[in-house]
Design an enzyme around this catalytic site. Structure first.
Site, PDB file in Angstrom:
ATOM      1  CG  HIS A  24       8.794   4.579 -10.110  1.00  0.00           C
ATOM      2  ND1 HIS A  24       7.879   4.472 -11.560  1.00  0.00           N
ATOM      3  CD2 HIS A  24       8.656   3.764  -9.723  1.00  0.00           C
ATOM      4  CE1 HIS A  24       7.809   2.538 -11.749  1.00  0.00           C
ATOM      5  NE2 HIS A  24       8.127   2.783 -10.853  1.00  0.00           N
ATOM      6  CG  HIS A  78      10.949  -6.846  -6.940  1.00  0.00           C
ATOM      7  ND1 HIS A  78      11.552  -6.202  -7.853  1.00  0.00           N
ATOM      8  CD2 HIS A  78       9.900  -5.956  -7.636  1.00  0.00           C
ATOM      9  CE1 HIS A  78      12.178  -5.212  -8.258  1.00  0.00           C
ATOM     10  NE2 HIS A  78      10.219  -5.317  -8.857  1.00  0.00           N
ATOM     11  CD  GLU A  80      10.260  -0.680  -8.041  1.00  0.00           C
ATOM     12  OE1 GLU A  80       9.940  -1.244  -8.995  1.00  0.00           O
ATOM     13  OE2 GLU A  80      10.421   0.761  -8.316  1.00  0.00           O
ATOM     14  CG  ASP A  82       7.221  -1.125  -5.111  1.00  0.00           C
ATOM     15  OD1 ASP A  82       8.305  -1.384  -5.444  1.00  0.00           O
ATOM     16  OD2 ASP A  82       6.534  -1.688  -6.143  1.00  0.00           O
ATOM     17  CG  HIS A 145      10.058  -3.959 -13.013  1.00  0.00           C
ATOM     18  ND1 HIS A 145      10.048  -2.640 -13.158  1.00  0.00           N
ATOM     19  CD2 HIS A 145       9.575  -4.113 -12.269  1.00  0.00           C
ATOM     20  CE1 HIS A 145       9.851  -2.753 -12.418  1.00  0.00           C
ATOM     21  NE2 HIS A 145       9.711  -3.633 -11.513  1.00  0.00           N
ATOM     22  CG  ASP A 164       6.996  -5.104  -9.068  1.00  0.00           C
ATOM     23  OD1 ASP A 164       5.533  -5.118  -8.894  1.00  0.00           O
ATOM     24  OD2 ASP A 164       7.811  -5.331  -9.605  1.00  0.00           O
ATOM     25  CE1 TYR A 192       2.133  -2.963 -12.517  1.00  0.00           C
ATOM     26  CE2 TYR A 192       2.872  -5.293 -13.200  1.00  0.00           C
ATOM     27  CZ  TYR A 192       2.859  -4.413 -12.674  1.00  0.00           C
ATOM     28  OH  TYR A 192       3.399  -4.416 -10.873  1.00  0.00           O
ATOM     29  CG  HIS A 225       1.688  -3.731  -7.715  1.00  0.00           C
ATOM     30  ND1 HIS A 225       2.219  -2.984  -6.442  1.00  0.00           N
ATOM     31  CD2 HIS A 225       2.288  -4.447  -8.462  1.00  0.00           C
ATOM     32  CE1 HIS A 225       3.506  -2.733  -6.671  1.00  0.00           C
ATOM     33  NE2 HIS A 225       3.995  -3.466  -6.930  1.00  0.00           N
TER      34      HIS A 225
HETATM   35 FE1  FEO Z   1       9.198  -3.324  -9.293  1.00  0.00          FE
HETATM   36 FE2  FEO Z   1       6.165  -3.008  -7.481  1.00  0.00          FE
HETATM   37  O1  FEO Z   1       7.994  -3.696  -7.812  1.00  0.00           O
END
Ligand code: FEO
Length: 396
Positions: A24, A78, A80, A82, A145, A164, A192, A225
């Site tokens: 993104h 989370h 999101e 991903d 986040h 994250d 990051y 991640h």
């Molecule tokens: Fe906020 Fe890695 O997703």
């Protein structure tokens, strides 16, 4: 890559995305990983999932540890995509007894997947569940986040599963920080932070203070991640402390676009002035530097200097892209200046000054420097002087 045991009966079961290059708007030149973790205890719990495109890798890894149908709990740290993209398939497969998430997580899960039949259980900061020998304590980390974000902490293992936070976009065959080259790891972690968390720095500060207050013993940090912080996790916590305080050094970043090289000549002259004051300078022409690399360099830079020629009474479009991105991430406590060439109307510098002021960046020169058409020797001398002035201001 197969499942990896990271602590006794705690396994990494995520996926490695070697190919992703755009996350993104963030340039992920070396890919990323989507980390999911599985704890095998009297209850079997899965912490987060992976992108839906990587579902088969997740499933293959879970199979190496347990029959997926035996998963009792899913913990959604989370929402999101991903991390939640594979949820519908994995929930259909394992039919978990409970899915734990924050209050905002429940709302977000329903808004993303519209599945009222899922056994969602809200948890708040301070709540805990028992898996048998191991416990999971929850800590909400709103706006780190997303509103739904939370950490899971397993005290018996001193293991923080941090969603994250503390992540890096870096695809590697290694899973632990002590297996890779540390300076490269830290540069991915810094990038990051700059691109995802800089805007939330005041909240990061509060979170670090509350973690300290709670006296959490942390032996390992497992983010969603990149690499797992197995060796000296306090180092990444200290780095987050510095980044969230927006600590800077004697460094300037000159971000510019140029039409016929006039603004570039001005940038070079400003650079010369800064160097003569002993300042470390990074020149970032928008045509060869991605917005996410620009903000990474700005993370520890005291001065942000913006240059653009005037086009259609405004600034050049690639400069507008970077300025918009930068404004959103809110670097604070910096100084700056603007410059640019023009043909007739010359509004670019005014627009750049307004952007700097909007970011609460203190202008070293309120007007900035505008040069009509091509800078001559005198105009370049003015640019060198501006560089020197900024250099002196950086040194205080
Ligand atoms: Fe906020 Fe890695 O997703």
């Amino acid at each position: 890559m197969g499942a990896i045991e990271i602590k006794e009966n705690v396994y990494w079961v995520g996926a490695i995305d070697w190919d992703i290059r755009d996350f993104h708007g963030y340039s992920t030149k070396k890919g990323t990983t989507y980390n999911a973790y599985l704890v095998k205890d009297e209850k079997i719990a899965l912490f987060d999932t992976v992108k839906k495109e990587n579902y088969s890798e997740l499933l293959h890894n879970i199979h190496q540890v347990t029959d997926p149908a035996k998963i009792d709990y899913i913990i959604v740290n989370h929402v999101e995509m991903d991390h939640s993209g594979s949820l519908p398939k994995i929930i259909d497969l394992c039919k978990p007894e409970k899915i734990f998430c924050s209050k905002m997580g429940k709302k977000a899960l329903l808004e993303h997947f519209h599945r009222e039949d899922w056994p969602l259980v809200e948890v708040n900061s301070g709540d805990s569940i028992s898996l048998g020998k191991k416990t999971v304590n929850f800590l909400e980390t709103r706006m780190l986040h997303w509103p739904d974000s939370m950490f899971s902490y397993i005290p018996e293992d001193k293991l923080l599963i941090s969603s994250d936070a503390f992540g890096q976009h870096w695809a590697t065959s290694e899973r632990f920080n002590d297996e890779v080259y540390e300076p490269e790891l830290m540069s991915h972690a810094a990038k990051y932070y700059a691109n995802i968390l800089l805007i939330f720095s005041p909240i990061v500060q509060k979170l670090l203070a509350s973690v300290q207050e709670m006296g959490l013993e942390i032996d390992m940090i497992a983010p969603d991640h990149g690499l797992i912080w197995r060796k000296s996790p306090e180092k990444i916590i200290a780095a987050y402390d510095g980044w969230s305080r927006q600590e800077t050094r004697d460094k300037a970043v000159i971000v510019f676009d140029t039409m016929w090289k006039s603004t570039e000549k001005m940038a070079n002259a400003i650079c010369q002035g800064l160097i003569s004051e002993g300042i470390s300078v990074i020149m970032m022409n928008t045509h060869v530097n991605h917005r996410s690399d620009v903000i990474s360099e700005i993370l520890d830079a005291k001065a942000i200097i913006l240059g653009s020629p005037t086009l259609n009474n405004g600034i050049l479009p690639m400069m507008a892209d970077i300025v918009t991105y930068m404004k959103g991430l809110r670097p604070r406590g910096r100084i700056g200046a603007a410059f640019g060439s023009y043909g007739w109307s010359g509004e670019a510098v005014k627009h750049l000054n307004a952007a700097l002021e909007e970011m609460k960046i203190e202008l070293v020169d309120e007007e900035g420097i505008r040069v009509r058409n091509v800078p001559d020797h005198d105009a370049l001398k003015l640019c060198v002087e501006l560089g020197k002035k900024i250099g002196k201001a950086i040194k205080g």
